[in-house]
Design an enzyme around this catalytic site. Structure first.
Site, mmCIF file in Angstrom:
data_model
loop_
_atom_site.group_PDB
_atom_site.id
_atom_site.type_symbol
_atom_site.label_atom_id
_atom_site.label_comp_id
_atom_site.label_asym_id
_atom_site.label_seq_id
_atom_site.Cartn_x
_atom_site.Cartn_y
_atom_site.Cartn_z
ATOM 1 N N THR A 14 -11.444 -20.705 71.816
ATOM 2 C CA THR A 14 -11.751 -19.402 71.001
ATOM 3 C C THR A 14 -12.954 -18.712 71.758
ATOM 4 O O THR A 14 -13.012 -17.450 71.743
ATOM 5 C CB THR A 14 -12.162 -19.840 69.659
ATOM 6 O OG1 THR A 14 -11.234 -20.634 69.151
ATOM 7 C CG2 THR A 14 -12.485 -18.711 68.766
ATOM 8 N N ARG A 15 -14.082 -19.548 72.196
ATOM 9 C CA ARG A 15 -14.990 -18.553 72.659
ATOM 10 C C ARG A 15 -14.739 -17.748 74.081
ATOM 11 O O ARG A 15 -15.067 -16.650 74.293
ATOM 12 C CB ARG A 15 -16.171 -19.395 73.068
ATOM 13 C CG ARG A 15 -16.914 -20.108 71.884
ATOM 14 C CD ARG A 15 -17.993 -21.061 72.138
ATOM 15 N NE ARG A 15 -18.142 -22.207 71.087
ATOM 16 C CZ ARG A 15 -19.348 -23.024 71.013
ATOM 17 N NH1 ARG A 15 -20.257 -22.834 71.880
ATOM 18 N NH2 ARG A 15 -19.439 -23.945 70.092
ATOM 19 N N ASP A 48 -23.531 -34.010 68.749
ATOM 20 C CA ASP A 48 -23.217 -33.720 67.451
ATOM 21 C C ASP A 48 -23.514 -34.808 66.333
ATOM 22 O O ASP A 48 -23.468 -34.470 65.198
ATOM 23 C CB ASP A 48 -21.874 -33.535 67.048
ATOM 24 C CG ASP A 48 -21.307 -32.040 67.849
ATOM 25 O OD1 ASP A 48 -22.169 -31.305 68.250
ATOM 26 O OD2 ASP A 48 -19.892 -32.218 68.121
#
Length: 254
Positions: free
Chosen positions: A190-191, A119
């Site tokens: 969440t995924r 990231d």
């Protein structure tokens, strides 16, 4: 002054290819004395797991940090966490997961920052450095599905969820009959929840993250590097500090 302790919730789902489980860590504030070091991190369960791993390694190397309250975990919400309705490429790229943390570091609100290296942009902000990395985890991607054993087993027209342009391009190059939902954003939990709800037929996640969350029971199969080239720095955790902070530079080097 407060510190944060994690509580983990675990909800398993039985599937044809094993369990898909969704865990969530909740940060619980506890009163402590003034911290000797403040560690900045995003607030997702994976980011917290990485911050706690950093904390544990600091304690193992520096006995003065083992005292309760000596280390404080500071959760910072980044732009990438706030804007989930658009693909990352449309709103500024991966630097959106580090911008606010870098600002907190430069402002002295935290002493060190824990980043997933994939990231981190190519160029660091002025006056920050990355003096060390934690031991690198497995760099490969994991395939997760409730109905297929691999990408090749998915029927034509199946929808795969991924927010990664890298994964999308490689999937469609090898399997042009598949469809990709390319705004499949959110943390690991969440995924997996979206997968369980049938929003998509499959997804790909970094194996390193699943290992750090102790959630490898979700992996349907692991993709070889030849099948799916990993992201640059996938599986690596970097620790940043201010370039003029000799104290924490020396601490991180040792």
């Amino acid at each position: 002054m407060n510190s944060l302790s994690p509580i983990t919730l675990h909800a398993p789902f039985s599937t044809r290819y094993g369990r898909v489980s969704v865990k969530a860590s909740i940060a619980v504030e506890q009163p402590t004395k003034l911290a000797l070091i403040k560690i900045g991190t995003r607030g997702s369960p994976l980011a917290l797991a990485q911050a706690y791993e950093t904390r544990d390694k600091l304690i193992a190397s520096h006995s003065e940090l083992a005292e309760e309250g000596a280390i404080q975990i500071v959760i910072i919400k980044t732009t990438g966490d706030k804007i989930l309705s658009q693909p990352l490429a449309d709103i500024g790229g991966k630097g959106l997961f580090t911008k606010e943390i870098d600002e907190a570091l430069l402002n002295g609100e935290i002493d060190i920052a824990v980043h997933s290296m994939k990231d981190v942009p190519t160029y660091l902000p002025d006056k920050t450095i990355l003096p060390c990395n934690l031991p690198r985890e497995d760099v490969r991607d994991a395939f997760i599905s409730l109905s297929a054993a691999s990408l090749a087993d998915l029927p034509a027209g199946s929808v795969i969820g991924t927010a990664s342009l890298r994964r999308k391009s490689q999937i469609l190059h090898r399997y042009p009959s598949l469809n990709v939902q390319d705004n499949f954003r959110g943390n690991v939990q969440t995924r997996l929840k979206k997968l369980n709800e049938g929003v998509v037929k499959a997804t790909l996640l970094a194996l390193a993250g699943l290992k750090r969350l102790n959630m490898t029971e979700n992996v349907t199969s692991t993709l070889s590097i030849e099948e799916m080239l990993p992201a640059v720095a996938q599986g690596a955790i970097g620790i940043a500090c201010r370039s003029d902070d000799d104290k924490w530079q020396n601490t991180l080097h040792h």
